[in-house]
Scaffold this active site. Structure first.
Site, PDB file in Angstrom:
ATOM      1  N   LYS A  10       6.859  14.285   3.801  1.00 32.98           N
ATOM      2  CA  LYS A  10       7.087  13.813   5.171  1.00 32.98           C
ATOM      3  C   LYS A  10       8.223  14.609   5.829  1.00 32.98           C
ATOM      4  CE  LYS A  10       5.636   9.070   4.027  1.00 32.98           C
ATOM      5  NZ  LYS A  10       6.036   7.641   4.174  1.00 32.98           N
ATOM      6  N   TYR A  50      -2.336   6.303   9.793  1.00 27.96           N
ATOM      7  CA  TYR A  50      -1.674   5.039   9.466  1.00 27.96           C
ATOM      8  C   TYR A  50      -2.344   3.844  10.150  1.00 27.96           C
ATOM      9  CZ  TYR A  50       2.252   7.247   7.009  1.00 27.96           C
ATOM     10  OH  TYR A  50       3.042   7.923   6.097  1.00 27.96           O
ATOM     11  N   PHE A  58       6.640  -2.119  12.345  1.00 28.86           N
ATOM     12  CA  PHE A  58       7.240  -0.792  12.179  1.00 28.86           C
ATOM     13  C   PHE A  58       6.309   0.341  12.612  1.00 28.86           C
ATOM     14  CE2 PHE A  58       5.395  -2.055   8.044  1.00 28.86           C
ATOM     15  CZ  PHE A  58       4.538  -0.986   7.784  1.00 28.86           C
ATOM     16  N   ARG A  86       0.809   7.936  -7.116  1.00 28.56           N
ATOM     17  CA  ARG A  86       1.475   6.700  -6.655  1.00 28.56           C
ATOM     18  C   ARG A  86       2.599   6.328  -7.621  1.00 28.56           C
ATOM     19  NH1 ARG A  86       0.456   4.810  -1.547  1.00 28.56           N
ATOM     20  NH2 ARG A  86       1.209   2.807  -2.316  1.00 28.56           N
ATOM     21  N   THR A  92       7.240   1.807  -2.331  1.00 29.57           N
ATOM     22  CA  THR A  92       7.453   2.172  -0.932  1.00 29.57           C
ATOM     23  C   THR A  92       8.929   2.072  -0.541  1.00 29.57           C
ATOM     24  OG1 THR A  92       5.241   1.308  -0.484  1.00 29.57           O
ATOM     25  CG2 THR A  92       6.677   1.687   1.415  1.00 29.57           C
ATOM     26  N   ARG A 103      10.888   8.541  -4.977  1.00 29.26           N
ATOM     27  CA  ARG A 103      11.575   7.708  -3.988  1.00 29.26           C
ATOM     28  C   ARG A 103      12.865   7.121  -4.551  1.00 29.26           C
ATOM     29  NH1 ARG A 103       5.914   5.128  -1.763  1.00 29.26           N
ATOM     30  NH2 ARG A 103       5.614   6.517   0.013  1.00 29.26           N
ATOM     31  N   ASN A 113      10.990   7.896   3.205  1.00 30.19           N
ATOM     32  CA  ASN A 113      10.818   7.859   1.754  1.00 30.19           C
ATOM     33  C   ASN A 113      10.097   9.095   1.206  1.00 30.19           C
ATOM     34  OD1 ASN A 113       8.287   7.257   2.685  1.00 30.19           O
ATOM     35  ND2 ASN A 113       8.157   5.214   1.772  1.00 30.19           N
ATOM     36  N   HIS A 116       4.070  10.839   0.710  1.00 28.37           N
ATOM     37  CA  HIS A 116       2.905   9.968   0.867  1.00 28.37           C
ATOM     38  C   HIS A 116       1.864  10.340  -0.169  1.00 28.37           C
ATOM     39  CE1 HIS A 116      -0.597   7.987   2.767  1.00 28.37           C
ATOM     40  NE2 HIS A 116      -1.251   9.091   2.438  1.00 28.37           N
ATOM     41  N   GLU A 127      -8.476  10.291   4.308  1.00 36.47           N
ATOM     42  CA  GLU A 127      -7.293  11.074   4.682  1.00 36.47           C
ATOM     43  C   GLU A 127      -7.535  12.578   4.506  1.00 36.47           C
ATOM     44  OE1 GLU A 127      -4.187   9.349   2.296  1.00 36.47           O
ATOM     45  OE2 GLU A 127      -4.229   7.457   3.411  1.00 36.47           O
TER      46      GLU A 127
HETATM   47  P1  IDP Z   1       3.104   3.704   1.013  1.00 35.98           P
HETATM   48  O1  IDP Z   1       3.605   4.926   1.731  1.00 35.98           O
HETATM   49  O2  IDP Z   1       3.882   3.440  -0.236  1.00 35.98           O
HETATM   50  O3  IDP Z   1       1.604   3.704   0.777  1.00 35.98           O
HETATM   51  P2  IDP Z   1       2.596   1.746   3.111  1.00 35.98           P
HETATM   52  O4  IDP Z   1       2.743   0.270   2.930  1.00 35.98           O
HETATM   53  O5  IDP Z   1       1.217   2.298   3.210  1.00 35.98           O
HETATM   54  O6  IDP Z   1       3.436   2.443   1.941  1.00 35.98           O
HETATM   55  O7  IDP Z   1       3.415   2.130   4.407  1.00 35.98           O
HETATM   56  C1  IDP Z   1       3.293   3.410   4.965  1.00 35.98           C
HETATM   57  C2  IDP Z   1       4.663   3.921   5.312  1.00 35.98           C
HETATM   58  O8  IDP Z   1       5.200   3.112   6.351  1.00 35.98           O
HETATM   59  C3  IDP Z   1       5.694   3.829   4.186  1.00 35.98           C
HETATM   60  O9  IDP Z   1       5.661   4.925   3.298  1.00 35.98           O
HETATM   61  C4  IDP Z   1       6.989   3.748   4.937  1.00 35.98           C
HETATM   62  O10 IDP Z   1       7.434   5.041   5.341  1.00 35.98           O
HETATM   63  C5  IDP Z   1       6.615   2.957   6.182  1.00 35.98           C
HETATM   64  N1  IDP Z   1       6.913   1.539   6.008  1.00 35.98           N
HETATM   65  C6  IDP Z   1       6.239   0.638   5.238  1.00 35.98           C
HETATM   66  N2  IDP Z   1       6.792  -0.578   5.298  1.00 35.98           N
HETATM   67  C7  IDP Z   1       7.859  -0.453   6.125  1.00 35.98           C
HETATM   68  C8  IDP Z   1       8.851  -1.374   6.591  1.00 35.98           C
HETATM   69  O11 IDP Z   1       8.888  -2.562   6.253  1.00 35.98           O
HETATM   70  N3  IDP Z   1       9.799  -0.860   7.445  1.00 35.98           N
HETATM   71  C9  IDP Z   1       9.812   0.433   7.838  1.00 35.98           C
HETATM   72  N4  IDP Z   1       8.892   1.333   7.431  1.00 35.98           N
HETATM   73  C10 IDP Z   1       7.928   0.899   6.584  1.00 35.98           C
HETATM   74 MG    MG Z   2       0.054   3.566   2.110  1.00 33.34          MG
END
Ligand code: IDP
Ligand code: MG
Length: 138
Positions: A10, A50, A58, A86, A92, A103, A113, A116, A127
């Site tokens: 990212k 997304y 968010f 993963r 996350t 992470r 973080n 992805h 994707e």
């Molecule tokens: P992932 O990247 O581990 O699959 P997802 O739940 O798919 O996590 O969320 C996508 C991205 O959105 C996360 O990697 C993170 O950057 C952001 N994100 C997820 N939850 C939050 C939150 O509660 N606050 C701010 N950003 C979030």
């Molecule tokens: Mg995700």
């Protein structure tokens, strides 16, 4: 089973000079790079990528961040690469990620973080088609 996933470094990871660190972990693990590109995402692509989070509080910040600067997108292939990546990324929320994961080792904020990875074969197919429409699926 050999399969493919979409990996992103990212914008925070690119800006911090962590492309080699992230891709190096993939390569040292033994996964294969199938396609890779440095690019700045447009809003439509980011919102589609997304899309599952469209109704989350968010979402606007997430789209603004992911389109803010260049990222590295890659298609990566290998045995069980979707679940393995993963695991290698970690949870996350970097504060909850297991030690040794990307992470946990390299980030503090959920919103920045570093990386992805697709979360299922269906997500990976969607994707990969979004980021690399010319890549023939085998
Ligand atoms: P992932 O990247 O581990 O699959 P997802 O739940 O798919 O996590 O969320 C996508 C991205 O959105 C996360 O990697 C993170 O950057 C952001 N994100 C997820 N939850 C939050 C939150 O509660 N606050 C701010 N950003 C979030
Ligand atoms: Mg995700």
């Amino acid at each position: 089973m050999s399969e493919r996933t979409l990996v992103l470094v990212k914008p925070d990871g690119v800006a911090r000079g962590l492309v080699g660190e992230v891709l190096g972990r993939l390569e040292r693990k033994g996964f294969e790079l199938v396609a890779m590109e440095l690019r700045t995402l447009d809003r439509a692509t980011a919102e589609e990528h997304y899309g599952e989070h469209r109704d989350k509080p968010f979402f606007a910040d997430l789209v603004a961040f992911i389109t803010s600067a260049p990222l590295v997108a890659a298609v990566v292939q290998g045995r069980d690469v979707i679940a393995s990546w993963r695991t290698m990324m970690g949870a996350t929320d970097p504060a909850k990620a297991a030690p040794g994961t990307i992470r946990a080792d390299l980030a503090t904020e959920t919103s920045q973080n570093v990386t992805h990875g697709s979360d299922s074969p269906e997500s990976a197919a969607r994707e990969i088609a979004l980021f690399f429409p010319d890549l023939a699926q085998r």
